[in-house]
Each structure stands twice: as structure tokens, then as C-alpha cells.
Design an enzyme around this catalytic site. Structure first.
Site, mmCIF file in Angstrom:
data_model
loop_
_atom_site.group_PDB
_atom_site.id
_atom_site.type_symbol
_atom_site.label_atom_id
_atom_site.label_comp_id
_atom_site.label_asym_id
_atom_site.label_seq_id
_atom_site.Cartn_x
_atom_site.Cartn_y
_atom_site.Cartn_z
ATOM 1 N N CYS A 18 -33.100 -36.276 49.515
ATOM 2 C CA CYS A 18 -32.687 -35.083 50.228
ATOM 3 C C CYS A 18 -31.603 -34.381 49.455
ATOM 4 O O CYS A 18 -31.081 -34.907 48.488
ATOM 5 C CB CYS A 18 -32.130 -35.475 51.583
ATOM 6 S SG CYS A 18 -33.197 -36.610 52.449
ATOM 7 N N ARG A 43 -35.005 -30.921 45.828
ATOM 8 C CA ARG A 43 -34.816 -32.335 46.159
ATOM 9 C C ARG A 43 -35.616 -32.740 47.395
ATOM 10 O O ARG A 43 -35.766 -33.926 47.678
ATOM 11 C CB ARG A 43 -33.338 -32.622 46.427
ATOM 12 C CG ARG A 43 -32.431 -32.329 45.266
ATOM 13 C CD ARG A 43 -31.005 -32.634 45.629
ATOM 14 N NE ARG A 43 -30.817 -34.045 45.891
ATOM 15 C CZ ARG A 43 -30.589 -34.944 44.965
ATOM 16 N NH1 ARG A 43 -30.488 -34.591 43.715
ATOM 17 N NH2 ARG A 43 -30.440 -36.213 45.274
ATOM 18 N N TRP A 90 -36.636 -34.649 52.612
ATOM 19 C CA TRP A 90 -37.954 -34.984 52.084
ATOM 20 C C TRP A 90 -38.282 -36.381 52.567
ATOM 21 O O TRP A 90 -37.600 -37.340 52.205
ATOM 22 C CB TRP A 90 -37.916 -34.948 50.557
ATOM 23 C CG TRP A 90 -39.217 -35.217 49.874
ATOM 24 C CD1 TRP A 90 -40.157 -34.306 49.528
ATOM 25 C CD2 TRP A 90 -39.717 -36.484 49.442
ATOM 26 N NE1 TRP A 90 -41.205 -34.927 48.904
ATOM 27 C CE2 TRP A 90 -40.968 -36.256 48.843
ATOM 28 C CE3 TRP A 90 -39.239 -37.800 49.513
ATOM 29 C CZ2 TRP A 90 -41.741 -37.283 48.299
ATOM 30 C CZ3 TRP A 90 -40.004 -38.821 48.984
ATOM 31 C CH2 TRP A 90 -41.244 -38.555 48.375
ATOM 32 N N ASN A 116 -28.226 -38.870 52.375
ATOM 33 C CA ASN A 116 -29.294 -38.974 51.382
ATOM 34 C C ASN A 116 -29.330 -40.428 50.948
ATOM 35 O O ASN A 116 -28.331 -40.949 50.472
ATOM 36 C CB ASN A 116 -28.979 -38.057 50.188
ATOM 37 C CG ASN A 116 -29.893 -38.284 49.012
ATOM 38 O OD1 ASN A 116 -31.012 -38.764 49.169
ATOM 39 N ND2 ASN A 116 -29.420 -37.933 47.831
ATOM 40 N N GLY A 117 -30.475 -41.102 51.112
ATOM 41 C CA GLY A 117 -30.584 -42.506 50.707
ATOM 42 C C GLY A 117 -31.332 -43.314 51.756
ATOM 43 O O GLY A 117 -32.016 -42.763 52.618
ATOM 44 N N GLU A 497 -50.074 -35.479 30.244
ATOM 45 C CA GLU A 497 -49.094 -34.533 30.778
ATOM 46 C C GLU A 497 -49.794 -33.268 31.302
ATOM 47 O O GLU A 497 -49.439 -32.749 32.365
ATOM 48 C CB GLU A 497 -48.061 -34.196 29.689
ATOM 49 C CG GLU A 497 -47.057 -33.124 30.046
ATOM 50 C CD GLU A 497 -46.182 -33.428 31.263
ATOM 51 O OE1 GLU A 497 -46.239 -34.549 31.792
ATOM 52 O OE2 GLU A 497 -45.467 -32.519 31.703
ATOM 53 N N LYS A 501 -49.571 -31.994 35.168
ATOM 54 C CA LYS A 501 -49.105 -30.655 35.547
ATOM 55 C C LYS A 501 -50.124 -29.997 36.463
ATOM 56 O O LYS A 501 -49.774 -29.415 37.476
ATOM 57 C CB LYS A 501 -48.886 -29.761 34.308
ATOM 58 C CG LYS A 501 -47.671 -30.069 33.468
ATOM 59 C CD LYS A 501 -46.340 -29.763 34.103
ATOM 60 C CE LYS A 501 -45.749 -30.917 34.820
ATOM 61 N NZ LYS A 501 -44.938 -31.878 34.189
ATOM 62 N N GLU A 504 -50.266 -31.748 40.002
ATOM 63 C CA GLU A 504 -49.111 -31.659 40.893
ATOM 64 C C GLU A 504 -48.850 -30.257 41.423
ATOM 65 O O GLU A 504 -48.357 -30.116 42.527
ATOM 66 C CB GLU A 504 -47.850 -32.278 40.275
ATOM 67 C CG GLU A 504 -47.265 -31.570 39.099
ATOM 68 C CD GLU A 504 -46.067 -32.310 38.518
ATOM 69 O OE1 GLU A 504 -45.452 -33.131 39.203
ATOM 70 O OE2 GLU A 504 -45.757 -32.054 37.337
ATOM 71 N N HIS A 520 -66.649 -45.152 27.685
ATOM 72 C CA HIS A 520 -66.555 -46.460 28.355
ATOM 73 C C HIS A 520 -66.432 -46.307 29.869
ATOM 74 O O HIS A 520 -66.010 -47.238 30.550
ATOM 75 C CB HIS A 520 -65.369 -47.245 27.786
ATOM 76 C CG HIS A 520 -65.513 -47.536 26.332
ATOM 77 N ND1 HIS A 520 -66.383 -48.479 25.836
ATOM 78 C CD2 HIS A 520 -64.937 -46.962 25.251
ATOM 79 C CE1 HIS A 520 -66.323 -48.498 24.515
ATOM 80 N NE2 HIS A 520 -65.446 -47.569 24.135
ATOM 81 N N LYS A 619 -37.934 -33.443 43.272
ATOM 82 C CA LYS A 619 -37.570 -33.484 41.856
ATOM 83 C C LYS A 619 -36.863 -34.766 41.459
ATOM 84 O O LYS A 619 -37.027 -35.264 40.363
ATOM 85 C CB LYS A 619 -36.693 -32.278 41.522
ATOM 86 C CG LYS A 619 -36.381 -32.189 40.043
ATOM 87 C CD LYS A 619 -36.702 -30.846 39.488
ATOM 88 C CE LYS A 619 -36.608 -30.803 37.996
ATOM 89 N NZ LYS A 619 -37.916 -30.901 37.360
#
Ligand code: F6R
Length: 624
Positions: A18, A43, A90, A116-117, A497, A501, A504, A520, A619
Site C-alpha cells: 500500500c 503501490r 492493494w 502498509n505490511g 521481457e 510487458k 501485464e 519441443h 509496483k
């Protein structure tokens, strides 16, 4: 005074990463809090709330959704106080409801706090409190903290907070209003980040520096266990034992424009466009007339470098992909045994490290819980630990032996772009440094790499100029439901990568494979509906990848290739291609990643996605 070059996701309901903000001073507190919370939305952004103290009353407003939804609610009420705390949330578990949004209070509203935590022993504490007659209105661990503190607090706030922290297990950063402490806000942190901002006749706290940049450039970074008291007159601090301490004030050299979009429609696009600047800044501090020079940051003696046998690089997500590219480069120019691991896997394995190990922890935020946990394990074995981070005041940066800072400036878009390039650049320089020190890199090789490094920003700019071509291409494929990304060698992590991108920010399924592995298994997925994005610059594996393109074409898969300028053969073998300027084989990732970032951006934009704040993501992943 210290200096700051640039800054820098169990309980029943709230696995929370958060953002928290606190303000006390002469301004309208709700304005400052909402402004700061907007800057912290990266966040977490599923619900938000503020508590404003006005004379003797503390008014709380909470809303499900983004900070802008809370803002609408608040603007109809126009709270007038000059002291308050705010929170953007979040959650990974449980419902996102207004009831579960912060701030939380005890039943008598003596304590109001944002957190936050995660409090790991909250079930146990809750049972104790319930046994003593306390009843709860939410299932959050944060309400448990508020109720516990209200029970503990009699008299001195600092002693109450010392006792509170002795009862809590887990991680937390909190801003707290205590009813009988009228002109103060209290803060306490362990594990989760919290910075304090110093103003004239005002004080602030926030989870991260960008939240406060419009108001101050002077910050105090709290250490684990620290307690702070904020008032309009200033800030006082105590350690975990309740002993008064004085803390260094750090002046940040970030500008508020760095956390604004500056005319771009999204932070992500702005940050993609900053990558040539990031490379220039990275080099300018570390290359001089005698070549690579990391002595200002790495005080490792030649004897220590000579004694090394292995390099372990540990990271998560995009930082992990940057590390995989660097692994291949370092293998080419050093004689060291290099391995790269995902932090959440590494930390639970029995991997041998010791004095012969250079352990490199790569984290944009420097706060990623798994990366930090891995670092703490490795450090105990006597390995030399380096942080490659955008946040030199992060928990990671403060725990390691050496810090190599990214010169990226704040990255606000949730999807990492410019910090990826910054990480690549710093890791390549680290590789060059190791090769040079160990005598496996010749002077002419060093010169060749450094001179081409200097050309990369210009080459990146020429790719950025192709944004319209890439937009048209992206829109043509934006309705596809699945993508396959392929690459070999240094281009394999770039394929990973590119796929990350795309998934997400556009929510399209994308899988990345080493091109040689396609036959394969994943080749079974291919048909005319599955575009294959192939990263195939003209390097030593070019011909091999070209053969894989033929295999995909034979299954009627549309090919989109990222190629080197002038490669007519690849152009003929693809539905569409984007070319990048030629460069040294080892440096192609700096260029080939750019079209993939832009491709993902324009696909997501065409689909109307929330590009800077994609769903379910945050993030800074500060929980396991
Ligand atoms: C993807 C992304 C994430 C982060 C990951 C690690 O765009 O940003 O995958 O790379 O959460 O974060 P840091 O680098 O802060 O440790």
C-alpha cells in the site's frame, strides 16, 4: 546530511502493498494527502481512505476504487483540518470493500491508523483481544493493531509504540493519530518502507519520496524499529528501545517534473522515451579516459576480485530478465561461474555461497520482499553483496556491502521499462569491471564495448522515432488472444521481457520460449491465429533463429520480427518487422527491447487498458 542521486507486493484479508501519507502543518490536510496518494497509486489502487483531524474530531472517509473516486467523495465534504493520514490499498486476499479500506480505528476511536505490511501473528493477538472483551468490525490485521494500541496506550505515546512493536510479528509501516495527542502524528516502521519529509512549519510522512516532492526535498529515512513524532514544529525520532535518536537528513535531487507526465498520455510512454537519457547518465558517472571506473561505488580490491569464483545474480520479474541478459554477457567476458535465480526460488534452495561469491541483488525498488530475504540469507555466508537498485536509500541498499545505483529517476508506470535498461547498463558495466580486473577482458575489447555503449543512446532514439510504425503494427495484432515470443542467446530473455510487458498491461496471454525449444512442445499451439514475435538481430545465432521462423511459418503463424536494419531476408520471412540499428552482438538487447515495450504499450492503449496501473499489480512487492 546525506545526498540522494535518484529514487527510485497472510492474513485473512489484507496481503497489502500500500501507500501511506501523513501530513501536519498549515495547509489543508486532505489536499496534501490526496495529492500524495495519487503519486503513490503505483503501490496499490483498489481502495483508498483518509482520516482528518479537525479540532477534537477525527473524520474518516473511505472509498472502493482509485484515489480519484475517494477525491469525489471528499470534495463533497470539504474537510478543513490541517492534520491527517491517508492510504491507498492493494489487497491480494479477500474482498475489496470500503469497510476493509484504511484508516482503521479501535471501537472508541482513540487510535486511528494506516498500515502498509502484514502482521503475521494477528490471529493470535485478535483472539487475545477478543478474550479480553474487544469486538471487531473488520477482518483486517490493521484493525487488530489499532485495537491493541488503544488497549496498551496509557500516557506516553512513544512507550506505547515500543510495547506495540514488541507484540507485533511481521512487517509494518504506520502513520497513527492518537486522540489525546492532538498536535502530533506518530510513525513506526519495521520491514515496510517509510520516509519522513521536513518542511517549514509542516511535517510529512509517506511510503515513498515521490509522494512528497511538491512539498519538500529534505527527507529522513527511518530504520527498522524507529519511531517518529511529527508536528508542525518538526520531527523527533526514537529507536526501537524508545531511546531518543537523531537521524541524518537526506536532500534528494529529484525534481517534481520527474513525477509528472510532462505531456505524455501515460507515464509508461514517458519512461520508454527516457531510456536514451538513462543510458547516458549511467555511463557518464562510470566511464572516464582510462575506461570503466566503478571505484566510487565498488570498493572491492583487485585481490578480492581475483579470489572470486562465482557470481550469483538474484531478482524478480523484469529485474530477473535483465539479470538473465547480463548473465550471458558476463559469461562472454569473464572466467567466473555466473548463475541467475528468481529470488522467491533461490531463498528456499540449498545453494552454496561463501567468501568466493559475489552476490548481486537486482531490484528497481530495493524493497522486494523475496529479494531482500535472499540477500539476508546469502550475506550470512560471507559473500560480498551488491545491490543494483534505483533507490539508494531502500532497505536492500542499506543492507548490502556495495550499491550500484540506476540513473533512471523515479519510475511511476507499474510496468518497468527505463529501469530495465538502467539495470542492463549497470550490470554490463559490472561485467566489464570484473573482466578487466580479472584480466579476461582486453583493453581493446573494453574500448570497443565502451565506444559502442556511447552510441547506444542515439540508436535508441532512432527506434523511438518509429513509434507510429509500431503503433500501426500493434493495432493490427491487438485482437489476438495469444502470442508466442521467441529468441535465442541474449535475445531469449528479451523475448521473456517482451511477453511480460504484453501480458501485464494488455492482459493478452503471451508465452516466451527459447527459439530452439519451440519444437519441443509449444509448436503445437501454432496456427494462423497465434502471432509469433521473433527477436532475431544479426548475431551469431541469427541463422538458427531464421530456421525456427520457417518452422513457425510452416504452421501458418503470422511472424512479427525484430531485426537488424538492412536484413532483407528476415523482412521477407515475416508478416511485419521492426528494424533496429546494427550494434555489437552483445549489445543488441539494449535496442531490441525498445520495439517490444512500444508494441505492448500500443496494444494495451488500443484495447483501452489502464496502462500505468494494470489490474492486480503493484509496483513495489513488499510481501512474500
Ligand atoms: C514488471 C515489473 C515487475 C518487477 C518485479 C521486481 O514490469 O515491474 O516484474 O520487475 O516486481 O521488482 P523490483 O525490481 O522492484 O525488485
Amino acid at each position: 546530511m546525506c545526498s540522494h542521486g535518484s529514487i527510485g507486493r497472510r492474513c485473512l484479508l489484507p496481503h497489502i502493498m500500500c501507500g501511506i501519507v501523513g501530513y501536519i502543518g498549515y495547509r489543508n490536510a486532505s489536499d496534501v494527502l490526496l495529492d500524495g496518494m495519487h503519486r503513490l497509486e503505483y503501490r496499490g489502487y483498489d481502495s483508498a481512505g483518509i482520516a482528518i483531524r479537525d479540532k477534537d474530531s477525527i473524520g474518516i472517509q473511505k472509498e472502493v476504487g482509485k484515489v480519484s473516486d475517494l477525491e469525489k467523495l471528499v470534495s463533497s465534504m470539504k474537510p478543513g483540518g490541517h492534520q491527517g493520514i491517508g492510504h491507498t490499498r492493494w489487497a491480494t486476499h479477500g474482498e475489496v470493500t470500503s469497510l476493509n479500506a484504511h484508516p482503521h480505528t479501535d471501537l472508541r476511536k482513540n487510535v486511528t491508523l494506516v498500515h502498509n505490511g502484514i502482521v503475521e501473528n494477528f490471529m493470535e493477538l485478535k483472539a487475545e483481544l477478543e478474550y479480553s472483551g474487544v469486538s471487531f468490525t473488520t477482518e483486517t490485521d490493521t484493525e487488530v493493531i489499532a485495537q491493541l494500541l488503544a488497549q496498551i496506550h496509557h500516557g506516553d505515546a512513544v512507550s506505547s509504540l515500543v510495547e506495540l512493536s514488541s507484540r507485533l510479528k511481521g512487517s509494518y509501516a504506520m502513520a497513527i493519530l492518537i486522540r489525546d495527542e492532538a498536535d502530533r502524528i506518530y510513525c513506526i516502521r519495521k520491514g515496510s518502507p517509510l520516509v519522513l519529509g521536513i518542511g517549514e512549519g509542516e511535517s510529512f510522512c509517506a511510503s515513498d519520496v515521490p509522494a512528497l516532492l511538491p512539498y519538500t526535498k529534505d527527507f529522513i529515512y527511518l530504520d527498522d524499529g524507529d519511531i517518529a513524532e511529527l508536528s508542525a514544529a518538526g520531527i523527533k525520532t526514537w529507536n526501537s528501545q524508545g531511546e531518543k535518536i537523531s537521524k541524518d537528513v537526506c536532500r534528494v535531487d529529484w525534481d517534481v517534473s520527474m513525477v509528472d507526465k510532462c505531456g505524455y498520455p501515460h507515464f509508461m510512454l514517458k519512461e520508454i522515451n527516457e531510456q536514451s537519457r538513462v543510458l547516458r547518465d549511467t555511463l557518464c558517472h562510470r566511464v572516464n579516459s582510462s575506461g570503466i571506473d566503478l571505484s566510487a561505488e565498488l570498493t572491492i580490491s583487485s585481490a578480492e576480485v581475483a579470489a572470486l569464483k562465482k557470481v550469483h545474480i538474484i531478482a524478480c520479474g523484469t529485474s530477473y530478465y535483465a539479470s538473465l541478459v547480463a548473465e550471458r554477457f558476463m559469461e562472454n567476458i569473464t572466467d567466473l561461474d555466473i548463475r541467475v535465480d528468481i529470488a522467491s526460488e533461490y531463498r528456499y534452495r540449498s545453494i552454496v555461497t561463501g567468501k568466493d561469491t559475489l552476490a548481486v541483488f537486482v531490484s528497481q525498488s530495493g524493497e522486494t520482499a523475496d529479494t531482500l530475504a535472499a540477500e539476508r540469507l546469502v550475506k550470512k555466508t560471507g559473500a560480498t553483496c551488491i545491490a543494483v537498485t534505483n533507490n539508494p536509500n531502500s532497505t536492500l541498499a542499506r543492507e548490502v556491502d556495495h550499491v550500484l545505483q540506476l540513473m533512471a529517476g523515479p519510475e511511476i508506470g507499474v510496468a518497468a521499462t527505463k529501469t530495465f535498461s538502467g539495470q542492463l547498463a549497470v550490470l554490463y558495466l559490472l561485467g566489464l569491471f570484473l573482466g578487466k580486473q580479472r584480466g579476461t577482458l582486453s583493453t581493446s575489447q573494453e574500448e570497443k564495448f565502451l565506444s559502442e555503449f556511447a552510441n547506444l543512446p542515439y540508436k535508441i532514439d532512432t527506434i523511438l522515432m518509429k513509434h507510429e510504425e509500431i503503433r500501426i503494427l500493434a493495432e493490427k495484432f491487438a485482437d489476438s488472444r495469444n502470442f508466442l515470443f521467441l529468441g535465442r542467446g541474449l535475445s531469449f530473455p528479451i523475448a521473456m521481457e517482451g511477453a511480460l510487458k504484453l501480458k501485464e498491461i494488455s492482459y493478452i496471454h503471451a508465452e516466451a520460449y527459447a527459439a530452439g525449444e519451440m519444437k519441443h512442445g509449444p509448436i503445437a499451439l501454432l496456427d494462423s491465429e497465434v502471432p509469433v514475435v521473433v527477436i532475431n538481430p544479426r548475431d551469431e545465432l541469427y541463422e538458427k533463429t531464421l530456421s525456427n521462423i520457417q518452422e513457425a511459418r510452416a504452421r501458418r503463424a503470422p511472424i512479427i520480427s525484430v531485426i537488424t536494419e538492412g536484413d532483407v531476408v528476415s523482412q521477407k520471412n515475416a508478416q511485419a518487422s521492426v528494424s533496429v540499428p546494427a550494434t555489437e552482438n552483445d549489445l543488441t538487447p539494449f535496442l531490441t527491447v525498445i520495439p517490444l515495450q512500444l508494441f505492448a504499450y500500443y496494444v494495451a492503449r488500443h484495447r483501452g487498458c489502464d496502462i500505468d496501473q494494470p489490474r492486480n499489480l503493484a509496483k513495489s512487492v513488499t510481501v512474500e
